[in-house]
Write a protein that holds these residues in place. Structure first.
Motif, PDB file in Angstrom:
ATOM      1  N   LYS A 140       1.013  -0.776  -0.113  1.00  0.00           N
ATOM      2  CA  LYS A 140       0.349   0.073  -0.402  1.00  0.00           C
ATOM      3  C   LYS A 140       1.222   1.562  -0.353  1.00  0.00           C
ATOM      4  O   LYS A 140       0.881   2.587  -0.320  1.00  0.00           O
ATOM      5  N   SER A 141       2.311   0.609   0.498  1.00  0.00           N
ATOM      6  CA  SER A 141       2.188   2.015   0.994  1.00  0.00           C
ATOM      7  C   SER A 141       3.381   3.194  -0.250  1.00  0.00           C
ATOM      8  O   SER A 141       3.538   3.867  -0.635  1.00  0.00           O
ATOM      9  N   CYS A 142       3.609   1.919  -1.187  1.00  0.00           N
ATOM     10  CA  CYS A 142       4.180   2.410  -2.398  1.00  0.00           C
ATOM     11  C   CYS A 142       3.499   1.749  -3.686  1.00  0.00           C
ATOM     12  O   CYS A 142       3.775   2.636  -4.610  1.00  0.00           O
ATOM     13  N   GLY A 143       2.457   1.178  -3.925  1.00  0.00           N
ATOM     14  CA  GLY A 143       1.832   0.559  -4.438  1.00  0.00           C
ATOM     15  C   GLY A 143       2.111  -0.309  -5.233  1.00  0.00           C
ATOM     16  O   GLY A 143       1.630  -1.010  -6.833  1.00  0.00           O
ATOM     17  N   TYR A 144       3.453  -1.177  -5.272  1.00  0.00           N
ATOM     18  CA  TYR A 144       4.097  -2.179  -5.897  1.00  0.00           C
ATOM     19  C   TYR A 144       3.613  -3.067  -5.709  1.00  0.00           C
ATOM     20  O   TYR A 144       2.374  -4.075  -4.988  1.00  0.00           O
ATOM     21  N   LEU A 145       2.634  -3.506  -7.412  1.00  0.00           N
ATOM     22  CA  LEU A 145       2.348  -4.867  -7.623  1.00  0.00           C
ATOM     23  C   LEU A 145       2.881  -6.091  -7.806  1.00  0.00           C
ATOM     24  O   LEU A 145       3.714  -6.218  -8.736  1.00  0.00           O
TER      25      LEU A 145
END
Length: 356
Positions: A140-145
């Motif tokens: 959530k903090s950086c949006g990495y998937l």
């Protein structure tokens, strides 16, 4: 010549031969007449069902052999694999038994001698069973998937490869927006796996549409015939059972908990070492297992036994065991007493003294 009198010998188109009379259609007796003919057996069966099974008759299911037995039918002298007797009791007016669905599951349409069926996933491309489910994780903090395998583990904690931060609380810091399947044989990724059922006994697969449904019924004594769980009788029997050990036994014992609240213990017993055992018996519908576990948590006995609850979930049993409490989920009074005897003997390392 003599003229034969046909009426004398009952010969004619409206007559019936002796064979026809003997093998004619037998009329099945209605529930009312059947009830009258079997009044004594019915009374004994219902009495035993209420006394030993708390009014609820459930089958013992053998999944390997594909059969289920109603042991309570022994009380009526009936075959334990036939439900005709109980079905008749459920068809009387008013009904003496109430029938309900106890279990329902799918079985192999070709091999009904076993209930051992598993669900298996197949790759829709190569038909391999080497299929695993993958989850897409989002930091959530950086949006990495990415898949979970992309998040490296550092001292049993996940680490985001994008921002290089350690994920201390995955439930709060991570999100699972999607999931799919992966075949390790052909490398294909897909949204939906092919689902088939597997017959374990004869080692073959079949589709859900081919499966047959087995419905197994339970029976309960009708509310008009049922009495409440005999709390007082069980409590008296528990006291007698514990008296076989070298224990000081008291009924309705008042214990003050850590919270300052007073708790009434149905049967309280201690040994010479000061170890205590609490027996908490179900005495009303509102007296839930959870409320009893709270009592145990507040009083912290060496051994606690919760008895008289006909159906307990595995989760509740697990929670109770964490606080050194055992839940006896049995409908048979003698079985409850036997379990209490066994638990007390093991937990408190006691021997049974000869009854005087």
């Amino acid at each position: 010549m003599f003229e034969v009198n046909k009426k004398l010998f009952n010969i004619g188109k409206n007559s019936k031969t002796s064979k026809e009379k003997t093998f004619g259609t037998k009329v099945k007796p209605d529930a009312k007449s059947w009830q009258e003919e079997n009044r004594e057996r019915i009374s004994k069966f219902l009495s035993k069902a209420k006394e030993n099974y708390n009014g609820i008759i459930l089958p013992d299911i053998n999944y390997e052999e594909g059969r289920y037995l109603y042991l309570a039918l022994k009380e009526a002298g009936e075959a334990v694999n036939e439900t005709g007797f109980m079905d008749m009791l459920a068809s009387t007016e008013p009904p003496l038994l109430e029938r309900f669905v106890h279990n329902q599951f799918l079985v192999c349409p070709h091999h009904k001698s076993s209930f051992l069926v598993n669900v298996r996933m197949f790759c829709p491309k190569c038909d391999s069973i080497c299929v695993q489910r993958l989850h897409l994780f989002e930091h959530k903090s950086c949006g990495y998937l990415a898949e979970k395998s992309r998040f490296s583990e550092d001292n049993s904690q996940l680490k985001c490869p994008s921002c290089d931060k350690v994920v201390k609380n995955p439930q709060k810091e991570m999100r699972v927006p999607a999931a799919w399947y992966f075949c390790s044989d052909c490398g294909e990724k897909f949204d939906d796996a092919t689902i088939r059922l597997y017959c374990k006994e004869y080692d073959h697969d079949f589709s859900i549409s081919e499966a047959m449904t087995v419905t197994i019924y339970g029976y309960s004594v009708a509310s008009s015939e049922r009495f409440q769980f005999d709390y007082l009788k069980l409590k008296n029997d528990v006291v007698k059972t514990l008296s076989e050990f070298e224990l000081a036994v008291e009924e309705n014992y008042l214990v003050k908990g850590k919270s300052g609240n007073d708790h009434i213990i149905d049967v309280y017993a201690t040994n010479k070492k000061g170890q205590s055992v609490f027996i908490l018996i179900n005495n009303s519908e509102s007296n839930s297992v959870d409320s009893r576990i709270v009592q145990v948590l507040d009083t912290m006995p060496n051994t606690a036994i919760l008895a008289g609850y006909p159906a307990i979930s595995e989760k509740t049993k697990s929670v109770a065991s964490k606080y050194n409490a055992t839940v006896i989920a049995s409908q048979n009074v003698q079985e409850i007493l036997s379990e209490i005897k066994k638990i007390v003997s093991q937990k408190m390392n006691l021997g049974v003294t000869a009854a005087r």
